[in-house]
Design a protein around this motif. Structure first.
Motif, PDB file in Angstrom:
ATOM      1  N   ALA A 152       0.874  -1.248  -0.120  1.00  0.00           N
ATOM      2  CA  ALA A 152       0.000  -0.157  -0.100  1.00  0.00           C
ATOM      3  C   ALA A 152       0.700   1.418  -0.234  1.00  0.00           C
ATOM      4  CB  ALA A 152      -0.921   0.060   1.222  1.00  0.00           C
ATOM      5  N   LEU A 153       0.442   2.419  -0.450  1.00  0.00           N
ATOM      6  CA  LEU A 153       1.147   3.514  -0.348  1.00  0.00           C
ATOM      7  C   LEU A 153       0.687   4.437   0.916  1.00  0.00           C
ATOM      8  CD1 LEU A 153       2.654   6.018  -1.807  1.00  0.00           C
ATOM      9  CD2 LEU A 153       0.389   6.679  -2.899  1.00  0.00           C
ATOM     10  N   ALA A 154       1.698   4.918   1.481  1.00  0.00           N
ATOM     11  CA  ALA A 154       1.543   5.620   2.724  1.00  0.00           C
ATOM     12  C   ALA A 154       2.261   6.990   2.524  1.00  0.00           C
ATOM     13  CB  ALA A 154       2.096   4.813   3.893  1.00  0.00           C
ATOM     14  N   SER A 155       1.659   8.036   3.135  1.00  0.00           N
ATOM     15  CA  SER A 155       2.243   9.361   3.350  1.00  0.00           C
ATOM     16  C   SER A 155       1.717  10.050   4.559  1.00  0.00           C
ATOM     17  CB  SER A 155       1.700   9.987   2.054  1.00  0.00           C
ATOM     18  OG  SER A 155       0.210  10.100   1.894  1.00  0.00           O
ATOM     19  N   TRP A 156       2.854  10.671   4.947  1.00  0.00           N
ATOM     20  CA  TRP A 156       2.735  11.672   6.125  1.00  0.00           C
ATOM     21  C   TRP A 156       2.820  13.220   6.041  1.00  0.00           C
ATOM     22  CZ3 TRP A 156       5.019   6.822   5.512  1.00  0.00           C
ATOM     23  CH2 TRP A 156       4.717   5.974   6.589  1.00  0.00           C
ATOM     24  N   ASP A 157       2.208  13.881   6.680  1.00  0.00           N
ATOM     25  CA  ASP A 157       2.469  15.325   6.616  1.00  0.00           C
ATOM     26  C   ASP A 157       3.624  15.603   7.812  1.00  0.00           C
ATOM     27  OD1 ASP A 157       2.519  18.133   7.107  1.00  0.00           O
ATOM     28  OD2 ASP A 157       0.387  18.180   6.625  1.00  0.00           O
ATOM     29  N   LEU A 158       4.687  15.774   7.409  1.00  0.00           N
ATOM     30  CA  LEU A 158       5.817  16.068   8.302  1.00  0.00           C
ATOM     31  C   LEU A 158       5.611  17.000   9.488  1.00  0.00           C
ATOM     32  CD1 LEU A 158       8.909  15.367   6.266  1.00  0.00           C
ATOM     33  CD2 LEU A 158       8.455  14.026   8.381  1.00  0.00           C
ATOM     34  N   ARG A 159       4.624  18.003   8.973  1.00  0.00           N
ATOM     35  CA  ARG A 159       4.360  19.055  10.031  1.00  0.00           C
ATOM     36  C   ARG A 159       3.468  18.447  11.265  1.00  0.00           C
ATOM     37  NH1 ARG A 159       2.324  22.479   5.268  1.00  0.00           N
ATOM     38  NH2 ARG A 159       1.655  20.488   4.814  1.00  0.00           N
ATOM     39  N   HIS A 160       2.692  17.399  10.721  1.00  0.00           N
ATOM     40  CA  HIS A 160       1.722  16.678  11.878  1.00  0.00           C
ATOM     41  C   HIS A 160       2.152  15.265  11.903  1.00  0.00           C
ATOM     42  CE1 HIS A 160      -0.168  20.691  11.933  1.00  0.00           C
ATOM     43  NE2 HIS A 160      -0.177  20.492  10.507  1.00  0.00           N
ATOM     44  N   LEU A 161       3.260  14.945  11.979  1.00  0.00           N
ATOM     45  CA  LEU A 161       3.663  13.440  12.085  1.00  0.00           C
ATOM     46  C   LEU A 161       2.817  12.629  12.931  1.00  0.00           C
ATOM     47  CD1 LEU A 161       5.701  11.669  10.471  1.00  0.00           C
ATOM     48  CD2 LEU A 161       7.404  12.300  12.175  1.00  0.00           C
ATOM     49  N   ASP A 162       2.477  13.284  14.177  1.00  0.00           N
ATOM     50  CA  ASP A 162       1.535  12.336  15.077  1.00  0.00           C
ATOM     51  C   ASP A 162       0.342  12.145  14.532  1.00  0.00           C
ATOM     52  OD1 ASP A 162       0.784  14.808  15.165  1.00  0.00           O
ATOM     53  OD2 ASP A 162       0.927  15.146  17.355  1.00  0.00           O
ATOM     54  N   ALA A 163      -0.091  12.768  13.609  1.00  0.00           N
ATOM     55  CA  ALA A 163      -1.431  12.468  12.986  1.00  0.00           C
ATOM     56  C   ALA A 163      -1.602  11.081  12.282  1.00  0.00           C
ATOM     57  CB  ALA A 163      -1.962  13.458  12.029  1.00  0.00           C
ATOM     58  N   GLY A 164      -0.278  10.467  12.112  1.00  0.00           N
ATOM     59  CA  GLY A 164      -0.382   9.152  11.289  1.00  0.00           C
ATOM     60  C   GLY A 164      -0.405   9.345   9.793  1.00  0.00           C
ATOM     61  N   SER A 165      -0.443   8.125   9.228  1.00  0.00           N
ATOM     62  CA  SER A 165      -0.216   8.193   7.582  1.00  0.00           C
ATOM     63  C   SER A 165      -1.575   7.888   6.757  1.00  0.00           C
ATOM     64  CB  SER A 165       0.561   7.063   7.137  1.00  0.00           C
ATOM     65  OG  SER A 165       0.133   5.702   7.582  1.00  0.00           O
ATOM     66  N   ARG A 166      -1.693   8.512   5.847  1.00  0.00           N
ATOM     67  CA  ARG A 166      -2.794   8.020   4.849  1.00  0.00           C
ATOM     68  C   ARG A 166      -2.250   6.853   4.044  1.00  0.00           C
ATOM     69  NH1 ARG A 166      -7.083  10.897   2.738  1.00  0.00           N
ATOM     70  NH2 ARG A 166      -6.227  12.901   3.545  1.00  0.00           N
ATOM     71  N   ILE A 167      -3.227   5.883   4.136  1.00  0.00           N
ATOM     72  CA  ILE A 167      -2.880   4.568   3.284  1.00  0.00           C
ATOM     73  C   ILE A 167      -3.772   4.094   2.292  1.00  0.00           C
ATOM     74  CG2 ILE A 167      -2.630   1.973   3.841  1.00  0.00           C
ATOM     75  CD1 ILE A 167      -1.604   2.492   6.522  1.00  0.00           C
ATOM     76  N   THR A 168      -3.481   3.819   1.167  1.00  0.00           N
ATOM     77  CA  THR A 168      -4.029   3.412  -0.016  1.00  0.00           C
ATOM     78  C   THR A 168      -3.321   2.075  -0.817  1.00  0.00           C
ATOM     79  OG1 THR A 168      -4.630   5.597  -0.600  1.00  0.00           O
ATOM     80  CG2 THR A 168      -5.015   3.952  -2.200  1.00  0.00           C
ATOM     81  N   PRO A 169      -4.247   0.909  -0.660  1.00  0.00           N
ATOM     82  CA  PRO A 169      -3.847  -0.285  -1.001  1.00  0.00           C
ATOM     83  C   PRO A 169      -3.479  -0.164  -2.718  1.00  0.00           C
ATOM     84  CG  PRO A 169      -5.657  -0.623   0.436  1.00  0.00           C
ATOM     85  CD  PRO A 169      -5.655   1.029   0.141  1.00  0.00           C
TER      86      PRO A 169
END
Length: 673
Positions: free
Chosen positions: A64-81
């Motif tokens: 899956a593709l995962a992406s994080w906003d480095l300004r809000h890393l504690d918010a976790g990642s968005r994941i798309t299989p």
């Protein structure tokens, strides 16, 4: 699982976990077979986003593709299989909130004269495509797609484009907020063009038109201007001159520089890797003046190298210069990489040097690789690994906290792995052969000699490095009690011209002597039992294993040949899609042909290959098996849907590792190895 991140305060040093010798548990196959839990991790050049491939929650074999906003890393990642058919295999964080994703799917049918494998009649392969999406993962559009009509194309051309028409990122132009340099397949010329591409608008500007004997070299990383290119000029008799041309800033014309130009067959490295903006001089990695590659400064206005190298190492080549890419350090040399037993990084920039030292203190015994950072070092992406520790990925936040994203193989236990050494031995003709020796956990010479495996790398124009084995063969074998020697036999690259050129036209001959001499060295050192040695290799290593089957009086009790070349005559007409590689390497592929010597087969052999392998097609392994199966115990396995190179499906690893384990245990010799 993937949204959970682990943080800790940065410390001067953590205690090193004690390694417990004597571990005997074999690494479970599934620990090495499953899809890496996290891989292909990158930070955007603007420092805003982080991108990776992860396994799908609840489906550990899929990506899956995962992406994080480095300004809000504690918010976790968005994941798309991945999709049902097209599977993600790599990703890269771009600027402008864009993400580059590479995916592939199986393809079966006539290749239509296109792509690798077209000369061998292959009908099974993979289609690989590059896509662009945004950080919201809303749409996945084919990346840098050419706006050319396909209405007038015949069916063969349409099929060819489906198989080959992809694009790739060439230069991220880190200071430009919108544009990157890409290469794009041209359906009219069947070559690649190089373009300045706007990530926001999709508009492009041609920088270099592919075709002919010319290819681009260094693009200015500030504005994308082409600074150097190379030109092949025929000299007759199959010989070519590789000319290096540099753009004259006064006239805009490209000028041939004889000082950088050599015959192609001489195989000198002349790699222009950067330019000093103040002086106009170029940074050149070259072995024109030494057996090993050194870093030199070259002045295009005087056509002269400086009197002394900028950087040289007494034993190893300089692999890379590390340039700054943020506004505060753009274009400056921050460090360099030495191509030694590992790719050893040294920073000369005081700030980066201090950061690197501090991170290494927090991960003692592991390599630390800084792969991304923002302009003020408030976010730093880095990876850690060792031969006992799979790669793990971390972010340093505000220079005081380390956030761990995850490990490629979180179930792997370091205590499964023993000692790793860089060694050297002398071949029978006096040439020094470097090698990597891996030993089972807890083994000491007092316990007596071990069963051993000589494992030559593929290529053969390649080499091995110490550290984590991404394929998993080394921990798999050593945890099962085998010593493993990986010789950097003559013909290997990256360890000097002398060793590299010594392998020319020596397939199955002096290159093979080096492997046999490595087996003898293991015995002399008291490491290996002379009656319990095997050879296992993949690709060129598979050729070497097949050659060992038919070499008289060899040291091995059996051979395992993965994706081997066995018929040099057939290899000659299916060599490579790359023209330069055909010219350069094709003429060196000579020596002892295993298929012409199958009557001399004398040891058991296991051969396996994927049915989607278009680089070393199955007819090599199957033909050799048919020729020797009535002379020696032989097994052949055709692995469904397996390509030549990584990434493999988890089922490929499970099947091939099980084949290797069973063969060594039961079929290598009476009673097993």
């Amino acid at each position: 699982m993937h949204d959970k991140i682990f943080g800790r305060l940065l410390a001067a040093c953590f205690a090193l976990t004690c390694f417990q010798a004597g571990a005997t548990q074999p690494v479970p196959i599934d620990v090495l077979a499953h899809t890496p839990a996290i891989q292909s991790v990158s930070m955007s050049s603007d420092g805003r986003n982080l991108v990776a491939l992860v396994t799908v929650p609840g489906k550990s074999d899929d990506t899956a593709l995962a992406s994080w906003d480095l300004r809000h890393l504690d918010a976790g990642s968005r994941i798309t299989p991945s999709g049902d058919r097209m599977k993600f295999i790599a990703a890269n964080a771009l600027k402008a909130d864009r993400i580059l994703v590479i995916a592939r799917q199986e393809w079966t049918g006539q290749l239509g004269g296109c792509g690798e494998g077209k000369r061998t009649g292959a009908t099974k392969t993979f289609v690989t495509k590059t896509y662009i999406t945004d950080t919201a993962h809303k749409n996945f559009d084919e990346a840098f797609a050419a706006k050319t009509s396909k209405l007038d194309m015949n069916e063969d051309l349409r099929r060819c484009l489906e198989l080959t028409s992809t694009a790739s990122l060439v230069n991220p132009l880190p200071l430009d907020p919108d544009n990157v340099i890409i290469s794009q397949f041209d359906a009219t010329s069947f070559n690649s063009n190089y373009l300045l591409y706007n990530l926001r608008t999709g508009e492009s500007k041609l920088l270099f038109k592919g075709g002919g004997r010319s290819s681009p070299g260094l693009f200015d990383p500030r504005n994308g201007e082409l600074l150097t290119r190379t030109q092949l000029e025929p000299l007759g008799g199959g010989e070519y001159e590789q000319q290096v041309l540099i753009r004259d800033p006064a006239t805009g014309e490209f000028v041939v520089h004889p000082e950088l130009t050599r015959k192609l067959s001489e195989r000198y490295t002349v790699d222009i890797v950067g330019r000093d903006e103040k002086s106009g001089k170029f940074y050149v990695l070259t072995d024109l003046f030494s057996d090993k590659v050194q870093a030199w400064m070259y002045d295009p206005s005087t056509h002269k190298f400086e009197d002394e190298p900028l950087l040289a190492h007494p034993k190893y080549s300089i692999a890379r210069l590390i340039f700054g890419w943020q506004p505060s350090n753009f274009g400056r040399i921050l460090g360099f990489v030495v191509d030694g037993p590992t790719q050893e990084v040294t920073y000369v920039d005081p700030q980066m040097q201090a950061l690197h030292i501090l991170l290494k203190k927090n991960f003692p015994g592991q390599e630390v690789t800084i792969t991304g950072y923002d302009d003020n070092l408030s976010r730093v992406l880095f990876a850690t690994s060792s031969h006992r520790n799979p790669p793990a990925y971390h972010v340093l936040v505000d220079r005081k906290q380390i956030v761990t994203l995850g490990s490629q193989r979180p179930d792997f236990k370091p205590e499964w792995v023993g000692e790793q050494r860089w060694v050297e031995y002398t071949a029978r003709d006096g040439l020094t052969i470097p090698a990597i020796l891996d030993l089972p956990a807890g083994w000491t010479p007092a316990q007596g000699p071990l069963p051993a495996i000589v494992l030559p790398h593929g290529g053969p124009w390649a080499r091995d490095y110490m550290g984590w084995d991404p394929v998993g063969w080394i921990p798999f074998l050593t945890s099962r009690g085998y010593a493993v020697l990986r010789p950097q036999y003559r013909g290997s690259t990256g360890l000097g011209r002398k060793l590299w050129l010594a392998g020319d036209a020596e397939w199955g001959q002096k290159m093979q002597d080096d492997l046999d001499d490595g087996a003898a060295w293991l015995v002399k050192q008291g490491i290996a039992d002379p009656k319990r040695e095997a050879i296992f290799g993949y690709s060129y290593g598979g050729f070497a294993a097949a050659a060992a089957v038919v070499r008289p009086n060899g040291p091995f009790q059996c051979a395992i040949a993965g994706a081997p070349v066995t018929d040099l005559a057939k290899l000659g007409w299916s060599w490579s899609e790359n023209r330069l590689q055909r010219i350069l390497q094709g003429r060196t592929v000579k020596g002892m042909d295993p298929m012409q010597n199958t009557d001399k087969a004398s040891i058991p052999v296991l051969l396996y290959v994927g049915d989607r392998d278009v680089r070393t097609p199955a007819f090599h392994a199957e033909g050799f098996y048919d020729a020797v199966k009535n002379k020696v115990p032989a097994k052949f396995a055709l692995i469904p849907d397996m390509p030549h190179s990584l990434p493999w499906y988890p089922r490929h690893q499970r099947q091939t590792l099980a084949l290797i384990e069973t063969f060594l245990r039961q079929d290598c010799k009476p009673g097993g190895l």
